[in-house]
Design a protein around this motif. Structure first.
Motif, PDB file in Angstrom:
ATOM      1  N   ASN A 100       0.827  -1.200   0.000  1.00 18.57           N
ATOM      2  CA  ASN A 100       0.000   0.000   0.000  1.00 18.57           C
ATOM      3  C   ASN A 100       0.869   1.260   0.000  1.00 18.57           C
ATOM      4  O   ASN A 100       0.643   2.187  -0.780  1.00 18.57           O
ATOM      5  CB  ASN A 100      -0.927  -0.010   1.226  1.00 18.57           C
ATOM      6  N   VAL A 101       1.872   1.277   0.864  1.00 17.47           N
ATOM      7  CA  VAL A 101       2.754   2.443   0.970  1.00 17.47           C
ATOM      8  C   VAL A 101       3.560   2.645  -0.309  1.00 17.47           C
ATOM      9  O   VAL A 101       3.711   3.768  -0.797  1.00 17.47           O
ATOM     10  CB  VAL A 101       3.692   2.302   2.191  1.00 17.47           C
ATOM     11  N   VAL A 102       4.084   1.560  -0.868  1.00 13.36           N
ATOM     12  CA  VAL A 102       4.861   1.668  -2.114  1.00 13.36           C
ATOM     13  C   VAL A 102       4.011   2.282  -3.220  1.00 13.36           C
ATOM     14  O   VAL A 102       4.470   3.139  -3.981  1.00 13.36           O
ATOM     15  CB  VAL A 102       5.393   0.282  -2.538  1.00 13.36           C
ATOM     16  N   SER A 103       2.753   1.876  -3.305  1.00  7.69           N
ATOM     17  CA  SER A 103       1.872   2.430  -4.344  1.00  7.69           C
ATOM     18  C   SER A 103       1.669   3.928  -4.154  1.00  7.69           C
ATOM     19  O   SER A 103       1.468   4.663  -5.116  1.00  7.69           O
ATOM     20  CB  SER A 103       0.522   1.719  -4.326  1.00  7.69           C
ATOM     21  N   GLN A 104       1.737   4.386  -2.900  1.00 12.00           N
ATOM     22  CA  GLN A 104       1.479   5.797  -2.618  1.00 12.00           C
ATOM     23  C   GLN A 104       2.656   6.712  -2.956  1.00 12.00           C
ATOM     24  O   GLN A 104       2.550   7.931  -2.834  1.00 12.00           O
ATOM     25  CB  GLN A 104       1.049   5.964  -1.159  1.00 12.00           C
ATOM     26  N   PHE A 105       3.758   6.124  -3.404  1.00  9.63           N
ATOM     27  CA  PHE A 105       4.815   6.940  -3.986  1.00  9.63           C
ATOM     28  C   PHE A 105       4.345   7.518  -5.323  1.00  9.63           C
ATOM     29  O   PHE A 105       4.900   8.491  -5.822  1.00  9.63           O
ATOM     30  CB  PHE A 105       6.082   6.108  -4.216  1.00  9.63           C
ATOM     31  N   PHE A 106       3.327   6.909  -5.896  1.00 12.84           N
ATOM     32  CA  PHE A 106       2.858   7.281  -7.226  1.00 12.84           C
ATOM     33  C   PHE A 106       1.416   7.794  -7.260  1.00 12.84           C
ATOM     34  O   PHE A 106       1.087   8.672  -8.056  1.00 12.84           O
ATOM     35  CB  PHE A 106       2.982   6.078  -8.166  1.00 12.84           C
ATOM     36  N   VAL A 107       0.564   7.239  -6.411  1.00 11.66           N
ATOM     37  CA  VAL A 107      -0.866   7.584  -6.450  1.00 11.66           C
ATOM     38  C   VAL A 107      -1.415   7.714  -5.029  1.00 11.66           C
ATOM     39  O   VAL A 107      -0.829   7.193  -4.085  1.00 11.66           O
ATOM     40  CB  VAL A 107      -1.679   6.502  -7.207  1.00 11.66           C
ATOM     41  N   PRO A 108      -2.556   8.400  -4.869  1.00  8.36           N
ATOM     42  CA  PRO A 108      -3.172   8.532  -3.544  1.00  8.36           C
ATOM     43  C   PRO A 108      -3.765   7.217  -3.062  1.00  8.36           C
ATOM     44  O   PRO A 108      -3.961   6.284  -3.834  1.00  8.36           O
ATOM     45  CB  PRO A 108      -4.290   9.574  -3.775  1.00  8.36           C
ATOM     46  N   ASN A 109      -4.071   7.185  -1.775  1.00  7.59           N
ATOM     47  CA  ASN A 109      -4.785   6.057  -1.175  1.00  7.59           C
ATOM     48  C   ASN A 109      -6.254   6.170  -1.570  1.00  7.59           C
ATOM     49  O   ASN A 109      -6.951   7.092  -1.145  1.00  7.59           O
ATOM     50  CB  ASN A 109      -4.631   6.089   0.351  1.00  7.59           C
ATOM     51  N   VAL A 110      -6.726   5.266  -2.379  1.00 10.95           N
ATOM     52  CA  VAL A 110      -8.070   5.348  -2.950  1.00 10.95           C
ATOM     53  C   VAL A 110      -9.157   5.342  -1.885  1.00 10.95           C
ATOM     54  O   VAL A 110     -10.108   6.129  -1.940  1.00 10.95           O
ATOM     55  CB  VAL A 110      -8.295   4.191  -3.951  1.00 10.95           C
ATOM     56  N   MET A 111      -9.049   4.450  -0.911  1.00  6.61           N
ATOM     57  CA  MET A 111     -10.093   4.330   0.096  1.00  6.61           C
ATOM     58  C   MET A 111     -10.169   5.578   0.971  1.00  6.61           C
ATOM     59  O   MET A 111     -11.264   6.027   1.325  1.00  6.61           O
ATOM     60  CB  MET A 111      -9.861   3.085   0.959  1.00  6.61           C
ATOM     61  N   VAL A 112      -9.031   6.147   1.307  1.00  7.10           N
ATOM     62  CA  VAL A 112      -9.028   7.379   2.104  1.00  7.10           C
ATOM     63  C   VAL A 112      -9.688   8.512   1.325  1.00  7.10           C
ATOM     64  O   VAL A 112     -10.460   9.296   1.879  1.00  7.10           O
ATOM     65  CB  VAL A 112      -7.583   7.763   2.500  1.00  7.10           C
ATOM     66  N   GLN A 113      -9.391   8.592   0.046  1.00  4.49           N
ATOM     67  CA  GLN A 113      -9.972   9.659  -0.777  1.00  4.49           C
ATOM     68  C   GLN A 113     -11.474   9.468  -0.986  1.00  4.49           C
ATOM     69  O   GLN A 113     -12.174  10.404  -1.368  1.00  4.49           O
ATOM     70  CB  GLN A 113      -9.253   9.726  -2.127  1.00  4.49           C
ATOM     71  N   SER A 114     -11.957   8.266  -0.746  1.00  6.20           N
ATOM     72  CA  SER A 114     -13.385   7.981  -0.940  1.00  6.20           C
ATOM     73  C   SER A 114     -14.190   8.061   0.350  1.00  6.20           C
ATOM     74  O   SER A 114     -15.416   7.951   0.320  1.00  6.20           O
ATOM     75  CB  SER A 114     -13.561   6.580  -1.547  1.00  6.20           C
ATOM     76  N   VAL A 115     -13.508   8.248   1.480  1.00  5.82           N
ATOM     77  CA  VAL A 115     -14.179   8.146   2.770  1.00  5.82           C
ATOM     78  C   VAL A 115     -15.261   9.209   2.949  1.00  5.82           C
ATOM     79  O   VAL A 115     -16.290   8.964   3.582  1.00  5.82           O
ATOM     80  CB  VAL A 115     -13.159   8.196   3.926  1.00  5.82           C
ATOM     81  N   ASN A 116     -15.064  10.409   2.396  1.00  3.71           N
ATOM     82  CA  ASN A 116     -16.081  11.455   2.525  1.00  3.71           C
ATOM     83  C   ASN A 116     -17.384  11.035   1.854  1.00  3.71           C
ATOM     84  O   ASN A 116     -18.479  11.291   2.373  1.00  3.71           O
ATOM     85  CB  ASN A 116     -15.578  12.765   1.924  1.00  3.71           C
TER      86      ASN A 116
END
Length: 278
Positions: A100-116
């Motif tokens: 998960n962390v490695v992916s966030q070097f390139f893109v946002p955390n999808v679930m966090v961005q969807s929480v709202n």
């Protein structure tokens, strides 16, 4: 590889592309509806998608004349296996978090961005969709169908990796692709250890449940402090210098995590009488 196996592999690839096409088509339709002012709640999107994803794999299974229970490995597991499966979720966390962390070097955390968006919808139905419906559907499709059929064509490890990658792809974003692929491979091996799809379904439910509850709690805490959780998380991801350090720490923790996962899977295999295949 025999011609028969090549043909089966080609059919499975086509069926997987059909699954991806279904996701893309539904996403397009829901997007058009949203542009027209008709917003489809996330949970309804998930429920509709799950039904549509199940149709091709069940249709293929029935067409082949295979028994559903045996083909998808709907077999009971022991009580001890149930608790070892929960333990497996815990010991696998460093590897999943690293991906998960490695992916966030390139893109946002999808679930966090969807929480709202989740928070503005029915929490109960959102949890039902993400913690119950989605795990059951995805495990039936990816492990019950693709892993179980690919292992008849390839060595099991290869089948597990391929189906794990398929699992990552159907999430349709790089962030979830990374950690879903890791999870998918573990799911395949724990199913082989138990001889049942119920172990990966359980793992998937527990993993999603823990993450969704954590997201809702953190979002509520941020709102109480007058902050936007998704915005703060993205700003932190984009500007923080701690991401590389976090990745290094998780990489170190992933080494014992890997061996602990192997031990727990072996323990499950022993309890279910499948130790000779591990």
């Amino acid at each position: 590889m025999t011609n028969e196996n090549k043909l089966e592999t080609a059919k499975l690839l086509i069926l997987f592309l059909v699954e991806v096409a279904i996701e893309l088509l539904l996403g397009f339709i829901f997007g058009r509806l949203e542009n027209a002012g008709i917003v489809i709640p996330t949970y309804l999107h998930v429920f509709i998608l799950d039904i549509c994803l199940l149709i091709p794999v069940f249709a293929y299974t029935l067409k082949k004349g295979d028994a559903i229970v045996e083909a998808f490995e709907f077999k009971k597991i022991k009580v001890s296996t149930f608790f070892f499966t929960i333990l497996l979720v815990i010991v696998a966390q460093p590897m999943v978090m690293l991906a998960n962390v490695v992916s966030q070097f390139f893109v946002p955390n999808v679930m966090v961005q969807s929480v709202n968006q989740f928070a503005t919808e029915s929490v109960g139905l959102t949890l039902l969709a993400t913690v119950i419906s989605a795990p059951i559907t995805e495990e039936i499709v990816c492990r019950g169908f693709f892993t179980n059929r690919l292992k008849k064509v390839f060595p099991f490890a290869v089948a597990a990796i391929i189906s794990g990658i398929m699992f990552g792809i159907i999430h349709l974003n790089l962030n979830q692709f990374c950690y879903a692929t890791v999870l998918g491979i573990i799911f395949a091996f724990v199913n082989r250890a138990s001889g049942s799809i119920f172990t990966s379904i359980e793992m998937h439910m527990v993993f999603n449940g823990l993450n969704m509850c954590m997201l809702f709690l953190m979002n509520a805490a941020m709102e109480a402090a007058g902050m936007d959780f998704a915005e703060v998380a993205e700003q932190s991801r984009a500007t923080s210098s701690t991401l590389p350090t976090t990745a290094i720490v998780l990489a170190i923790l992933s080494i014992p995590s890997f061996f602990l996962v192997r031990l727990v899977i072996r323990a499950i295999a022993k309890r279910e009488g499948n130790l000779e295949t591990k």
